[in-house]
Design a protein around this motif. Structure first.
Motif, PDB file in Angstrom:
ATOM      1  N   MET A 374       0.835  -1.210   0.000  1.00 55.40           N
ATOM      2  CA  MET A 374       0.000   0.000   0.000  1.00 55.40           C
ATOM      3  C   MET A 374       0.865   1.254   0.000  1.00 55.40           C
ATOM      4  SD  MET A 374      -2.839  -0.965   2.838  1.00 55.40           S
ATOM      5  CE  MET A 374      -3.505  -2.608   2.974  1.00 55.40           C
ATOM      6  N   SER A 375       2.023   1.178   0.688  1.00 50.34           N
ATOM      7  CA  SER A 375       2.879   2.365   0.788  1.00 50.34           C
ATOM      8  C   SER A 375       3.478   2.748  -0.561  1.00 50.34           C
ATOM      9  CB  SER A 375       3.992   2.128   1.808  1.00 50.34           C
ATOM     10  OG  SER A 375       4.910   1.172   1.336  1.00 50.34           O
ATOM     11  N   GLN A 376       3.457   1.816  -1.538  1.00 47.64           N
ATOM     12  CA  GLN A 376       3.981   2.128  -2.876  1.00 47.64           C
ATOM     13  C   GLN A 376       3.078   3.103  -3.634  1.00 47.64           C
ATOM     14  OE1 GLN A 376       7.096   0.600  -4.082  1.00 47.64           O
ATOM     15  NE2 GLN A 376       7.077   0.380  -1.864  1.00 47.64           N
ATOM     16  N   ILE A 377       1.809   3.205  -3.176  1.00 45.71           N
ATOM     17  CA  ILE A 377       0.879   4.118  -3.879  1.00 45.71           C
ATOM     18  C   ILE A 377       0.247   5.125  -2.913  1.00 45.71           C
ATOM     19  CG2 ILE A 377       0.384   2.648  -5.872  1.00 45.71           C
ATOM     20  CD1 ILE A 377      -2.092   1.626  -4.460  1.00 45.71           C
ATOM     21  N   THR A 378       0.977   5.452  -1.825  1.00 46.11           N
ATOM     22  CA  THR A 378       0.504   6.503  -0.914  1.00 46.11           C
ATOM     23  C   THR A 378       1.489   7.664  -0.952  1.00 46.11           C
ATOM     24  OG1 THR A 378       1.607   5.371   0.923  1.00 46.11           O
ATOM     25  CG2 THR A 378      -0.751   4.998   0.692  1.00 46.11           C
ATOM     26  N   PRO A 379       1.003   8.886  -1.173  1.00 46.73           N
ATOM     27  CA  PRO A 379       1.904  10.028  -1.131  1.00 46.73           C
ATOM     28  C   PRO A 379       2.321  10.300   0.320  1.00 46.73           C
ATOM     29  CG  PRO A 379      -0.379  10.747  -1.440  1.00 46.73           C
ATOM     30  CD  PRO A 379      -0.386   9.247  -1.443  1.00 46.73           C
ATOM     31  N   PRO A 380       3.414  11.017   0.573  1.00 44.08           N
ATOM     32  CA  PRO A 380       4.275  11.679  -0.422  1.00 44.08           C
ATOM     33  C   PRO A 380       5.445  10.829  -0.911  1.00 44.08           C
ATOM     34  CG  PRO A 380       4.860  12.411   1.775  1.00 44.08           C
ATOM     35  CD  PRO A 380       3.732  11.431   1.952  1.00 44.08           C
ATOM     36  N   VAL A 381       5.659   9.592  -0.347  1.00 43.19           N
ATOM     37  CA  VAL A 381       6.819   8.800  -0.756  1.00 43.19           C
ATOM     38  C   VAL A 381       6.372   7.450  -1.307  1.00 43.19           C
ATOM     39  CG1 VAL A 381       9.115   7.980  -0.066  1.00 43.19           C
ATOM     40  CG2 VAL A 381       8.122   9.909   1.115  1.00 43.19           C
ATOM     41  N   GLY A 382       5.454   7.447  -2.276  1.00 43.97           N
ATOM     42  CA  GLY A 382       5.054   6.201  -2.930  1.00 43.97           C
ATOM     43  C   GLY A 382       5.886   6.003  -4.186  1.00 43.97           C
ATOM     44  N   PHE A 383       6.748   4.980  -4.191  1.00 35.74           N
ATOM     45  CA  PHE A 383       7.698   4.806  -5.297  1.00 35.74           C
ATOM     46  C   PHE A 383       6.986   4.630  -6.635  1.00 35.74           C
ATOM     47  CE2 PHE A 383      10.825   5.228  -2.360  1.00 35.74           C
ATOM     48  CZ  PHE A 383      12.074   4.739  -2.691  1.00 35.74           C
ATOM     49  N   ASN A 384       5.881   3.862  -6.643  1.00 32.49           N
ATOM     50  CA  ASN A 384       5.145   3.679  -7.899  1.00 32.49           C
ATOM     51  C   ASN A 384       4.569   5.010  -8.389  1.00 32.49           C
ATOM     52  OD1 ASN A 384       5.703   1.013  -7.486  1.00 32.49           O
ATOM     53  ND2 ASN A 384       3.627   0.283  -7.808  1.00 32.49           N
ATOM     54  N   LEU A 385       4.178   5.856  -7.445  1.00 30.16           N
ATOM     55  CA  LEU A 385       3.649   7.177  -7.827  1.00 30.16           C
ATOM     56  C   LEU A 385       4.737   8.004  -8.487  1.00 30.16           C
ATOM     57  CD1 LEU A 385       1.481   8.100  -4.679  1.00 30.16           C
ATOM     58  CD2 LEU A 385       0.786   6.885  -6.751  1.00 30.16           C
TER      59      LEU A 385
END
Length: 434
Positions: A374-385
């Motif tokens: 989930m943290s991969q698509i949560t701002p401000p430090v989501g790598f996938n974002l």
């Protein structure tokens, strides 16, 4: 000194170090050193030397740079192009049509990459321009890619599962096997959502393309054979008991080099770029793991994990309540740190209370990776974002809004594996018992 004050002091020290932009590994070493020098009578230099050597001298960790290198080689090959061409003809009759190629493409690439960011970038550079050109809704095209890219963390060979296995001394082969069914379940949830969305929003779908004859579909499927062979060679050798994860990683590098050579992408610059990319990433992870190991030992000397586990135990939380609290904690932490840092930072403190609650550590590893996804698509430090922001030029918060439905589906997936632990445990128990 009261242990609660010690914990507060160390926690604030870590937050201050990370807030200044210091590398995670340096912050870990700094805070652990401060704890050892100020609060413990043990010889700091000797503890530091033996801990860092012990954390680095692990056969299991040898698989890490090899799997990373394999992903880097494939990232520079024509694999995503072949997967799109092989999958697209079969998806045209499903509601949502080629949007499913994003999900299945990410699922397949995750099985030969192990990295979330690499999965998102590799599939995205091929599929996004193609989907937009054909008139698909950009919001869904980006959303499916952001959500499905996280499968790189869960579907084996997962880099983060290797890190978790090394940190907790769990079998990496068992963790890999445990990730298969939850990964397939997440793919099914994403595809189910796309089907429902497409049926409810027919106006946002492009005109149907002419049907592809069955024989043409079969011909197109041949382009999937190389990647299927690669997955069979790497994952199949582990599941069949023919190779350890480390040996399978070496097989994967050889096969990916052969695949890249056969597709004409194994040039000297590509080879050097892939090798240097793998070296940088491997060094970063090894540095973080060494810092986390020293932090774990320092915490052990101060007695904080033991006291914290005792305090949590005194609250009388049920396993479900503990997992609910941990899920919120990991989601918040994931907003500011990458997945590997979350795992290594928290393992030493969390594990005593997890064991006290009677939770299986293999199951907990899969739960942890799902939450960290989930943290991969949560701002401000989501790598996938970040990856998708670079690809599309869209604001990171806009991309996060597009990915929101898939974030919610991941919460559903976490609830499902909590309700049915067999989703993660049945396969390793069945396969490892034979």
């Amino acid at each position: 000194m009261d242990l609660s004050l010690v914990a507060l002091f160390l926690g604030l020290g870590m937050l201050a170090a990370l807030a200044t932009g210091l590398w995670v590994a340096v912050a870990l070493f700094g805070v652990a050193l401060a704890a050892m020098v100020l609060l413990v009578s043990a010889p700091t230099g000797a503890v530091l030397a033996t801990t860092v050597w012990g954390a680095s001298n692990s056969w299991d960790l040898t698989a890490l740079p090899m799997f990373i290198w394999m992903g880097e080689i494939l990232f520079r090959s024509k694999l995503s192009e072949d997967m799109f061409a092989g999958l697209a003809p079969w998806m045209r009759n499903l509601p949502g049509r080629l949007l499913h190629v994003n999900i299945l493409g990410c699922g397949i690439f995750a099985a030969v990459s192990g990295s979330s960011a690499a999965t998102t970038a590799t599939i995205g550079k091929m599929s996004l321009p193609e989907l937009v050109r054909r008139g698909y809704d950009e919001r869904m095209a980006i959303g499916t890619l952001a959500g499905s890219g996280t499968l790189g963390l869960l579907i084996p060979p997962s880099i983060i599962l290797i890190v978790y296995g090394a940190a907790t001394e769990q079998s990496i082969a068992r963790l890999f096997i445990a990730g298969v069914l939850p990964g397939a379940m997440l793919c099914a949830l994403f595809m189910g959502y796309v089907v429902i969305w497409a049926l409810l929003n027919p106006s946002k779908m492009p005109e149907k393309e002419p049907p592809v004859p069955f024989i043409e579909r079969i011909k197109a499927t041949r382009r999937l054979f190389p990647v299927i062979g690669l997955i069979a060679g790497v994952i199949g050798s582990i599941y069949a008991g023919l190779a350890s994860p480390t040996e399978a990683a070496a097989i994967g590098v050889v096969l990916s080099l052969a695949l890249s050579w056969s597709s004409g992408t194994l040039t000297r610059p590509n080879f050097i770029d892939a090798l240097m990319g793998a070296t940088r990433t491997s060094c970063m992870i090894a540095f973080i793991l060494a810092g986390a190991a020293f932090m774990t030992v320092a915490m052990g000397f101060t007695g904080i994990p033991r006291e914290l586990a005792g305090w949590i135990g005194s609250l009388g939380l049920s396993p479900i309540e503990l997992l609910a609290a941990l899920t919120l904690f990991f989601i918040v932490l994931g907003c500011f740190l990458d997945g590997i840092s979350v795992v290594v930072l928290t393992t030493s403190v969390i594990l005593p209370m997890v064991e006290q609650a009677g939770l299986d550590l293999i199951w907990f590893g899969i739960y942890l990776v799902l939450v960290v996804e989930m943290s991969q698509i949560t701002p401000p430090v989501g790598f996938n974002l970040f990856v998708l922001q670079g690809m599309t030029g869209r604001n990171i918060f806009t991309v996060a809004r597009m990915a929101l439905p898939f974030f919610l589906l991941m919460i559903v997936a976490v609830a499902l594996i909590v309700a049915v632990p067999g989703l993660a445990l049945w396969l390793p128990q069945t396969m490892m018992s034979h």
